[in-house]
Design a protein around this motif. Structure first.
Motif, PDB file in Angstrom:
ATOM      1  N   GLN A  83      24.838   5.773  13.040  1.00  0.00           N
ATOM      2  CA  GLN A  83      25.211   7.156  13.322  1.00  0.00           C
ATOM      3  C   GLN A  83      26.440   7.298  14.206  1.00  0.00           C
ATOM      4  N   THR A  84      26.890   6.212  14.828  1.00  0.00           N
ATOM      5  CA  THR A  84      28.053   6.294  15.701  1.00  0.00           C
ATOM      6  C   THR A  84      29.266   5.663  15.028  1.00  0.00           C
ATOM      7  N   THR A  85      30.446   6.049  15.469  1.00  0.00           N
ATOM      8  CA  THR A  85      31.671   5.573  14.832  1.00  0.00           C
ATOM      9  C   THR A  85      32.612   4.854  15.792  1.00  0.00           C
ATOM     10  N   GLU A  86      32.142   4.559  16.994  1.00  0.00           N
ATOM     11  CA  GLU A  86      32.982   3.821  17.930  1.00  0.00           C
ATOM     12  C   GLU A  86      32.120   3.142  18.985  1.00  0.00           C
ATOM     13  N   ASN A  87      32.693   2.076  19.566  1.00  0.00           N
ATOM     14  CA  ASN A  87      32.060   1.356  20.672  1.00  0.00           C
ATOM     15  C   ASN A  87      30.660   0.856  20.338  1.00  0.00           C
ATOM     16  N   VAL A  88      30.489   0.328  19.131  1.00  0.00           N
ATOM     17  CA  VAL A  88      29.192  -0.221  18.740  1.00  0.00           C
ATOM     18  C   VAL A  88      29.109  -1.674  19.206  1.00  0.00           C
ATOM     19  N   THR A  89      28.019  -2.022  19.880  1.00  0.00           N
ATOM     20  CA  THR A  89      27.830  -3.360  20.427  1.00  0.00           C
ATOM     21  C   THR A  89      26.424  -3.853  20.109  1.00  0.00           C
ATOM     22  N   TYR A  90      26.167  -5.114  20.448  1.00  0.00           N
ATOM     23  CA  TYR A  90      24.824  -5.671  20.261  1.00  0.00           C
ATOM     24  C   TYR A  90      23.796  -4.896  21.083  1.00  0.00           C
ATOM     25  N   LYS A  91      24.209  -4.392  22.245  1.00  0.00           N
ATOM     26  CA  LYS A  91      23.270  -3.694  23.115  1.00  0.00           C
ATOM     27  C   LYS A  91      22.899  -2.311  22.609  1.00  0.00           C
ATOM     28  N   ASN A  92      23.816  -1.628  21.909  1.00  0.00           N
ATOM     29  CA  ASN A  92      23.521  -0.242  21.524  1.00  0.00           C
ATOM     30  C   ASN A  92      23.369  -0.013  20.023  1.00  0.00           C
ATOM     31  N   HIS A  93      23.555  -1.052  19.189  1.00  0.00           N
ATOM     32  CA  HIS A  93      23.552  -0.809  17.745  1.00  0.00           C
ATOM     33  C   HIS A  93      22.178  -0.412  17.213  1.00  0.00           C
ATOM     34  N   VAL A  94      21.110  -0.869  17.846  1.00  0.00           N
ATOM     35  CA  VAL A  94      19.763  -0.533  17.375  1.00  0.00           C
ATOM     36  C   VAL A  94      19.493   0.956  17.553  1.00  0.00           C
ATOM     37  N   ALA A  95      19.786   1.479  18.738  1.00  0.00           N
ATOM     38  CA  ALA A  95      19.556   2.894  19.014  1.00  0.00           C
ATOM     39  C   ALA A  95      20.393   3.782  18.105  1.00  0.00           C
ATOM     40  N   ALA A  96      21.558   3.295  17.700  1.00  0.00           N
ATOM     41  CA  ALA A  96      22.456   4.079  16.846  1.00  0.00           C
ATOM     42  C   ALA A  96      22.138   3.907  15.356  1.00  0.00           C
ATOM     43  N   ARG A  97      21.065   3.166  15.046  1.00  0.00           N
ATOM     44  CA  ARG A  97      20.602   2.982  13.664  1.00  0.00           C
ATOM     45  C   ARG A  97      21.576   2.180  12.816  1.00  0.00           C
ATOM     46  N   HIS A  98      22.340   1.307  13.448  1.00  0.00           N
ATOM     47  CA  HIS A  98      23.183   0.378  12.698  1.00  0.00           C
ATOM     48  C   HIS A  98      22.351  -0.842  12.303  1.00  0.00           C
ATOM     49  N   ARG A  99      22.739  -1.472  11.219  1.00  0.00           N
ATOM     50  CA  ARG A  99      22.144  -2.736  10.803  1.00  0.00           C
ATOM     51  C   ARG A  99      23.073  -3.894  11.196  1.00  0.00           C
ATOM     52  N   GLU A 100      22.481  -5.070  11.373  1.00  0.00           N
ATOM     53  CA  GLU A 100      23.289  -6.281  11.445  1.00  0.00           C
ATOM     54  C   GLU A 100      23.784  -6.563  10.026  1.00  0.00           C
ATOM     55  N   VAL A 101      25.087  -6.761   9.872  1.00  0.00           N
ATOM     56  CA  VAL A 101      25.668  -6.961   8.549  1.00  0.00           C
ATOM     57  C   VAL A 101      26.645  -8.129   8.572  1.00  0.00           C
ATOM     58  N   LEU A 102      27.028  -8.532   7.380  1.00  0.00           N
ATOM     59  CA  LEU A 102      28.058  -9.560   7.234  1.00  0.00           C
ATOM     60  C   LEU A 102      29.157  -9.023   6.336  1.00  0.00           C
ATOM     61  N   LYS A 103      30.397  -9.065   6.842  1.00  0.00           N
ATOM     62  CA  LYS A 103      31.550  -8.724   6.009  1.00  0.00           C
ATOM     63  C   LYS A 103      32.069 -10.012   5.397  1.00  0.00           C
ATOM     64  N   ILE A 104      32.159 -10.038   4.083  1.00  0.00           N
ATOM     65  CA  ILE A 104      32.546 -11.240   3.348  1.00  0.00           C
ATOM     66  C   ILE A 104      33.880 -10.999   2.656  1.00  0.00           C
ATOM     67  N   LYS A 105      34.876 -11.800   2.994  1.00  0.00           N
ATOM     68  CA  LYS A 105      36.130 -11.781   2.247  1.00  0.00           C
ATOM     69  C   LYS A 105      36.080 -12.922   1.240  1.00  0.00           C
ATOM     70  N   TYR A 106      36.371 -12.606  -0.009  1.00  0.00           N
ATOM     71  CA  TYR A 106      36.240 -13.607  -1.062  1.00  0.00           C
ATOM     72  C   TYR A 106      37.386 -13.528  -2.051  1.00  0.00           C
ATOM     73  N   ASP A 107      37.572 -14.622  -2.753  1.00  0.00           N
ATOM     74  CA  ASP A 107      38.617 -14.728  -3.773  1.00  0.00           C
ATOM     75  C   ASP A 107      37.992 -14.384  -5.121  1.00  0.00           C
ATOM     76  N   PRO A 108      38.315 -13.218  -5.705  1.00  0.00           N
ATOM     77  CA  PRO A 108      37.688 -12.799  -6.956  1.00  0.00           C
ATOM     78  C   PRO A 108      38.045 -13.680  -8.146  1.00  0.00           C
ATOM     79  N   SER A 109      39.057 -14.535  -7.996  1.00  0.00           N
ATOM     80  CA  SER A 109      39.384 -15.468  -9.078  1.00  0.00           C
ATOM     81  C   SER A 109      38.427 -16.659  -9.082  1.00  0.00           C
ATOM     82  N   LYS A 110      37.665 -16.816  -7.985  1.00  0.00           N
ATOM     83  CA  LYS A 110      36.741 -17.939  -7.865  1.00  0.00           C
ATOM     84  C   LYS A 110      35.274 -17.519  -7.884  1.00  0.00           C
ATOM     85  N   ILE A 111      34.998 -16.304  -7.428  1.00  0.00           N
ATOM     86  CA  ILE A 111      33.627 -15.807  -7.442  1.00  0.00           C
ATOM     87  C   ILE A 111      33.661 -14.292  -7.602  1.00  0.00           C
TER      88      ILE A 111
END
Length: 221
Positions: free
Chosen positions: A77-105
């Motif tokens: 629900q928040t759009t700035e200053n998200v940290t490990y300490k406050n992300h739960v209260a703000a309803r954020h999930r732990e996520v992984l951003k993946i950069k990939y080469d579409p020619s390979k996968i």
């Protein structure tokens, strides 16, 4: 947690924080840095929530065609200053951003690996980590990704490969907040603690129980 608090996800994070000064990387949205930095040429981006980001980062780092992974927070629900300490209260999930080469996968293949590296039937978290912040999701960065993710989920549901309904959310991606530096590559920086956490949390055992011989074979390399 179901095991000694010292070796829980939060307990290990506190130990790591005491030994490192956190560095928050730039926030991104829809594959483009909010500060204006364009995505690297020749790569595309996927964002998945698969429970503990230490673990899903370890899994995808071993996928051929994956160029870079960044642990972070998104979907809340928040759009700035998200940290490990406050992300739960703000309803954020732990996520992984993946950069990939579409020619390979392909994005489709990444989705296939994602499904088989988590328990998509668990809507209350993942393994020993409970709560919304550890629940699974696919965050689509464009209409094509949303279409592919919905089709992949529908195909999985039709196949009856799982014994319970899929609880993984598919949603439009919002701002991405990179996690603190001590969370990045945690499995490499703290291999003993990481392996103990992953084993104690029962991640691999549950994935094997859910998927059998279809479980992602690259887990925990």
């Amino acid at each position: 947690m179901r095991f000694n608090a010292l070796f829980s996800k939060r307990g290990l994070a506190v130990l790591a924080l005491a030994a490192a000064v956190p560095l928050v990387l730039p926030n991104t949205m829809n594959g483009v840095d909010i500060m204006g930095e364009a995505q690297a040429a020749g790569t595309e981006t996927a964002i998945f929530a698969g429970g503990c980001f230490w673990c899903i980062e370890s899994d995808f780092d071993h996928v051929p065609g994956v160029v870079e992974t960044i642990s972070g927070y998104s979907g809340g629900q928040t759009t700035e200053n998200v940290t490990y300490k406050n992300h739960v209260a703000a309803r954020h999930r732990e996520v992984l951003k993946i950069k990939y080469d579409p020619s390979k996968i392909s994005y489709d293949k990444l989705l296939d690996i994602f499904w088989r590296s988590v328990d998509p039937t668990d809507g209350g978290g993942q393994f020993c980590d409970r709560g919304h912040s550890y629940s699974t999701a696919v965050y689509a960065l464009n209409d094509e990704q949303a279409k592919l993710a919905k089709a992949s989920k529908a195909k999985l549901e039709t196949s009856k490969a799982l014994s319970a309904p899929i609880r993984t959310e598919i949603a439009q991606a919002g701002p991405f907040f990179a996690a603190e530096d001590y969370h990045q590559d945690y499995y490499q920086k703290n291999p003993v603690r990481y392996k103990y956490y992953r084993y104690s949390c029962g991640r691999d055992a549950r994935v094997k129980q859910v998927w059998g011989n279809q479980a992602y074979s690259g887990i925990n390399k």
